[in-house]
Design an enzyme around this catalytic site. Structure first.
Site, PDB file in Angstrom:
ATOM      1  N   GLU A  74       4.408  -3.367   5.168  1.00 45.00           N
ATOM      2  CA  GLU A  74       4.757  -3.536   3.763  1.00 45.00           C
ATOM      3  C   GLU A  74       5.002  -2.197   3.086  1.00 45.00           C
ATOM      4  OE1 GLU A  74       1.417  -5.580   2.049  1.00 45.00           O
ATOM      5  OE2 GLU A  74      -0.007  -4.078   2.716  1.00 45.00           O
TER       6      GLU A  74
ATOM      7  N   HIS B  77      -5.763   0.140   3.677  1.00 47.23           N
ATOM      8  CA  HIS B  77      -5.242   0.352   2.341  1.00 47.23           C
ATOM      9  C   HIS B  77      -5.973  -0.532   1.329  1.00 47.23           C
ATOM     10  CE1 HIS B  77      -2.964  -3.003   4.080  1.00 47.23           C
ATOM     11  NE2 HIS B  77      -2.902  -3.492   2.848  1.00 47.23           N
TER      12      HIS B  77
ATOM     13  N   ARG C 293      -9.951  -8.410   5.784  1.00 46.33           N
ATOM     14  CA  ARG C 293     -10.725  -7.741   4.736  1.00 46.33           C
ATOM     15  C   ARG C 293     -11.861  -6.976   5.391  1.00 46.33           C
ATOM     16  NH1 ARG C 293     -12.170 -12.127   1.435  1.00 46.33           N
ATOM     17  NH2 ARG C 293     -10.119 -12.088   0.490  1.00 46.33           N
TER      18      ARG C 293
ATOM     19  N   HIS D  59      -3.711  -4.990   8.110  1.00 43.26           N
ATOM     20  CA  HIS D  59      -2.933  -6.102   8.646  1.00 43.26           C
ATOM     21  C   HIS D  59      -2.572  -5.825  10.100  1.00 43.26           C
ATOM     22  CE1 HIS D  59      -2.627  -7.290   4.490  1.00 43.26           C
ATOM     23  NE2 HIS D  59      -1.960  -6.190   4.191  1.00 43.26           N
TER      24      HIS D  59
END
Length: 325
Positions: free
Chosen positions: A121, A179, A199, A104
């Protein structure tokens, strides 16, 4: 009428890698989806803004409530910074198969490219099958050129860090860290309000129509943090009936509390909403001479104006406590 602890209608997301643990473990048994991969518990994401399910505010969405109650709901500092957009996205994720390897972008890149916030996150593992692993970061020092070489060869997994996990494993994932959630893992995810995901690799999977899933390899290259760390997992301790910190960053603080007796929480010095995610057991939440029940698999938002609550477990309970400091 004054504000009260708010529950929201669950927003379920069908995913190619989803399973049935949201139903069987977290009691989301109303799901009509065959592969429910994500349960968005509290969301301010455009197009998926959470709607209140309890009390006299039922039917109103989170954005509408912030517009009316402003800092009384989310905290004055939070309202000054974010306005009517709720700053966090609270999820449960059930991975019956491995997710794509992804990254991200941070705030700066997200604003420039997508006019959105970045996505930092964290994960807390609720349940994991034997042998389950998470991919977090690289397993060696790596350059952008070396990364691109491995990607071209189809050997990206050679340089990624895979970590075996079990119940209670915790990972902080700042924007830029590669991740992926592995097969057989049910976890809680706390993140910035953003749905921007690049992605990088998807194990050559196809969608229901047989088409390869979209990759964002070029966008990801500049978003990736290529640094290496010897240990990515968060180390913490737990003590029954004591609140313990898991993660603290500029975007959120997350604590864990396992308790088997009544606990009083004092938020007089906190200028923020508080969210509880109930991971185990059932409990009663008392506030202002009122009581509301919270069951396993439920999440609840405590408005910033409620400064004192009492949590009483039916037997033993475990919650994540989330706020902005």
């Amino acid at each position: 009428m004054s504000l009260y602890p708010l529950k929201f209608k669950t927003i379920l997301k069908d995913k190619i890698w989803g399973g049935d643990k949201l139903k069987t473990v977290l009691n989301k048994d109303f799901s009509p989806l065959p592969n429910a991969g994500e349960s968005w518990e509290i969301s301010g994401v455009e197009g998926d803004v959470s709607v209140v399910s309890n009390g006299f505010l039922a039917g109103n969405n989170l954005e509408e409530l912030i517009e009316i109650y402003m800092g009384d709901l989310v905290g004055d500092k939070v309202y000054e910074k974010f306005g009517v957009e709720f700053p966090l996205l609270i999820k449960f994720i059930d991975a019956n198969d491995v997710l794509s390897i992804q990254v991200h972008p941070d705030d700066e890149m997200s604003k420039e490219r997508h006019n959105a916030y970045g996505k930092t996150e964290m994960w807390y593992v609720i349940e994991a099958d034997k042998g389950s692993e998470l991919i977090v970061g690289f397993n060696q020092e790596i350059t952008k050129e070396q990364y691109l070489g491995k990607l071209k060869e189809g050997k990206l997994e050679d340089i990624l860090n895979s970590t075996p996990v079990k119940e209670g494993s915790c990972f902080f994932i700042p924007a830029g860290r590669v991740h992926a959630i592995g097969k057989g893992i049910l976890l809680a995810e706390i993140q910035q309000t953003s749905d921007v995901t690049y992605r990088m690799y998807d194990f050559n999977r196809t969608d229901d129509a047989g088409n390869p899933r979209e990759l964002h390899t070029e966008l990801a290259v500049d978003a990736i943090d290529y640094s290496f760390e010897k240990k990515y997992e968060t180390t913490y301790k737990t003590e029954v009936n004591k609140t313990e910190e898991l993660v603290r960053c500029q975007y959120f603080t997350t604590n864990i509390l396992e308790f088997d007796k009544a606990i009083e929480k004092d938020y007089y010095d906190l200028d923020s909403f508080v969210i509880y995610m109930c991971l185990e057991g059932d409990l009663d939440l008392a506030y202002d001479e009122e009581t509301i029940s919270v069951a396993k698999g439920e999440s609840i938002l405590i408005p910033a104006t409620i400064k004192n609550v009492k949590l009483s477990p039916k037997s033993k309970a475990k919650i994540l406590e989330v706020f902005i400091k």
